[in-house]
Design a protein around this motif. Structure first.
Motif, short mmCIF file in Angstrom:
data_model
loop_
_atom_site.label_atom_id
_atom_site.label_comp_id
_atom_site.label_asym_id
_atom_site.label_seq_id
_atom_site.Cartn_x
_atom_site.Cartn_y
_atom_site.Cartn_z
N PHE A 178 -4.46 -2.00 4.50
CA PHE A 178 -4.74 -3.35 3.99
C PHE A 178 -6.13 -3.82 4.39
O PHE A 178 -6.88 -4.36 3.58
CB PHE A 178 -3.68 -4.32 4.51
CG PHE A 178 -4.00 -5.76 4.23
CD1 PHE A 178 -3.80 -6.30 2.97
CD2 PHE A 178 -4.51 -6.58 5.23
CE1 PHE A 178 -4.11 -7.63 2.70
CE2 PHE A 178 -4.82 -7.91 4.98
CZ PHE A 178 -4.62 -8.44 3.71
N LEU A 179 -6.50 -3.59 5.66
CA LEU A 179 -7.80 -4.04 6.14
C LEU A 179 -8.94 -3.30 5.44
O LEU A 179 -9.96 -3.90 5.07
CB LEU A 179 -7.90 -3.85 7.66
CG LEU A 179 -6.98 -4.74 8.50
CD1 LEU A 179 -7.08 -4.38 9.98
CD2 LEU A 179 -7.32 -6.21 8.29
N GLY A 212 -7.86 2.85 1.35
CA GLY A 212 -7.03 1.76 1.85
C GLY A 212 -5.72 1.64 1.09
O GLY A 212 -4.64 1.50 1.69
N VAL A 213 -5.80 1.69 -0.24
CA VAL A 213 -4.59 1.61 -1.06
C VAL A 213 -3.68 2.81 -0.77
O VAL A 213 -2.45 2.67 -0.69
CB VAL A 213 -4.96 1.54 -2.55
CG1 VAL A 213 -3.71 1.66 -3.42
CG2 VAL A 213 -5.70 0.24 -2.85
N SER A 266 2.38 4.24 3.87
CA SER A 266 3.11 3.57 4.95
C SER A 266 4.58 3.34 4.60
O SER A 266 5.43 3.29 5.49
CB SER A 266 2.45 2.23 5.29
OG SER A 266 2.62 1.29 4.25
N PHE A 319 -1.91 2.32 2.53
CA PHE A 319 -0.87 1.29 2.39
C PHE A 319 0.35 1.86 1.67
O PHE A 319 1.50 1.58 2.05
CB PHE A 319 -1.44 0.10 1.62
CG PHE A 319 -0.53 -1.09 1.60
CD1 PHE A 319 -0.46 -1.94 2.68
CD2 PHE A 319 0.26 -1.36 0.49
CE1 PHE A 319 0.40 -3.04 2.67
CE2 PHE A 319 1.11 -2.45 0.46
CZ PHE A 319 1.18 -3.30 1.56
N GLY A 338 0.03 0.85 7.26
CA GLY A 338 -0.04 -0.24 6.30
C GLY A 338 -1.10 -1.27 6.65
O GLY A 338 -1.86 -1.73 5.79
N ILE A 339 -1.16 -1.65 7.92
CA ILE A 339 -2.16 -2.63 8.36
C ILE A 339 -3.57 -2.08 8.19
O ILE A 339 -4.47 -2.76 7.68
CB ILE A 339 -1.91 -3.04 9.82
CG1 ILE A 339 -0.60 -3.84 9.93
CG2 ILE A 339 -3.07 -3.86 10.37
CD1 ILE A 339 -0.15 -4.08 11.35
N ALA A 347 -8.81 -1.89 2.42
CA ALA A 347 -8.86 -2.32 1.03
C ALA A 347 -9.44 -3.73 0.90
O ALA A 347 -10.24 -4.01 0.00
CB ALA A 347 -7.46 -2.27 0.42
N ARG A 348 -9.06 -4.62 1.80
CA ARG A 348 -9.58 -5.99 1.74
C ARG A 348 -11.09 -6.02 1.93
O ARG A 348 -11.81 -6.73 1.22
CB ARG A 348 -8.90 -6.85 2.81
CG ARG A 348 -9.28 -8.32 2.73
CD ARG A 348 -8.73 -9.10 3.90
NE ARG A 348 -9.35 -8.70 5.16
CZ ARG A 348 -9.15 -9.31 6.32
NH1 ARG A 348 -8.32 -10.35 6.38
NH2 ARG A 348 -9.73 -8.89 7.42
#
Length: 231
Positions: free
Chosen positions: A217-218, A87-88, A94, A91, A213-214, A220-221
């Motif tokens: 982020f999702l 995820g990172v 991106s 991001f 990027g989205i 990684a979150r």
């Protein structure tokens, strides 16, 4: 099935409606001189929507069986750390897709050449739709996210088919609306299509950056929440 899940799926479908196959190529087909052949463009859109539906069903049912086979392996901390790193990484990558630095996208221009160089026969349009869909499989991140949400929800087989069919329908709605306006008001909508064409060729790189990027982020979150690093 919750309203929140349906809204999330609808939002992802709208993001998918701005891809090369679902928006860019239809815009270029609508810009072709002469009278628009509605049936042929609908054939193109139906083909790409059907392909996405088939892939989605295979992923949902195949992914469910894989998850059952793996058991709790996907919840192990090493796997979650790998998900966090992915995820990172997405991001961070991106930010490389900056529309200001990359004014033109050679890949997008090649797709425009493909869309405008054919004979617009039904067979050619079906082939173009399948080619575009196959090329996008590796980068269909919103759709993969939607499939993941659907696979993790407690939804029966008929509901899965219905929801994915609705998702694929939403994906092509903007193109269908543009087609309707192009047929009803050809002179008025042509400037809009030309502006869309300019925007597509100039901003396609930054659009991919937003998608990456989205998605990053999702991912990684979700990993952070399951790792419980912050209590």
């Amino acid at each position: 099935m919750s309203v929140g899940l349906l809204l999330a799926l609808a939002g992802l479908a709208l993001i998918d409606s701005t891809s090369i196959g679902t928006l860019f190529i239809p815009v270029w087909l609508l810009l072709a001189p002469g009278r628009v052949n509605v049936a042929r463009i609908l054939t193109y859109l139906g083909t790409i929507a059907g392909f996405y539906l088939l892939v989605g069903l295979l992923l949902v049912w195949g992914g469910t069986r894989l998850a059952e086979a793996l058991g709790g392996a996907l919840d192990q901390r090493p796997v979650l750390w790998a998900q966090l790193a992915l995820g990172v990484g997405l991001f961070a990558i991106s930010f490389r897709y900056d529309g200001k630095r990359r004014r033109r996208s050679g890949g997008v221009l090649r797709w425009r050449d493909r869309a405008t160089s054919g004979d617009s026969s039904p067979r050619w349009l079906v082939g173009l739709a399948l080619l575009a869909a196959l090329a996008e499989v590796a980068t269909m991140l919103p759709y993969l996210g939607a499939v993941s949400l659907l696979a993790s929800a407690d939804v029966g087989g008929p509901a899965v088919v219905a929801v994915l069919a609705g998702y694929c329908l939403i994906m092509v709605v903007p193109a269908v609306l543009l087609l309707g306006v192009r047929v009803a008001f050809p002179a008025r909508v042509e400037p809009l299509l030309n502006r869309l064409n300019t925007w597509i060729t100039e901003k396609s790189g930054s659009m991919l950056g937003w998608v990456l990027g989205i998605a990053g982020f999702l991912l990684a979150r979700d990993a952070l929440a399951r790792l419980e690093l912050f209590g």
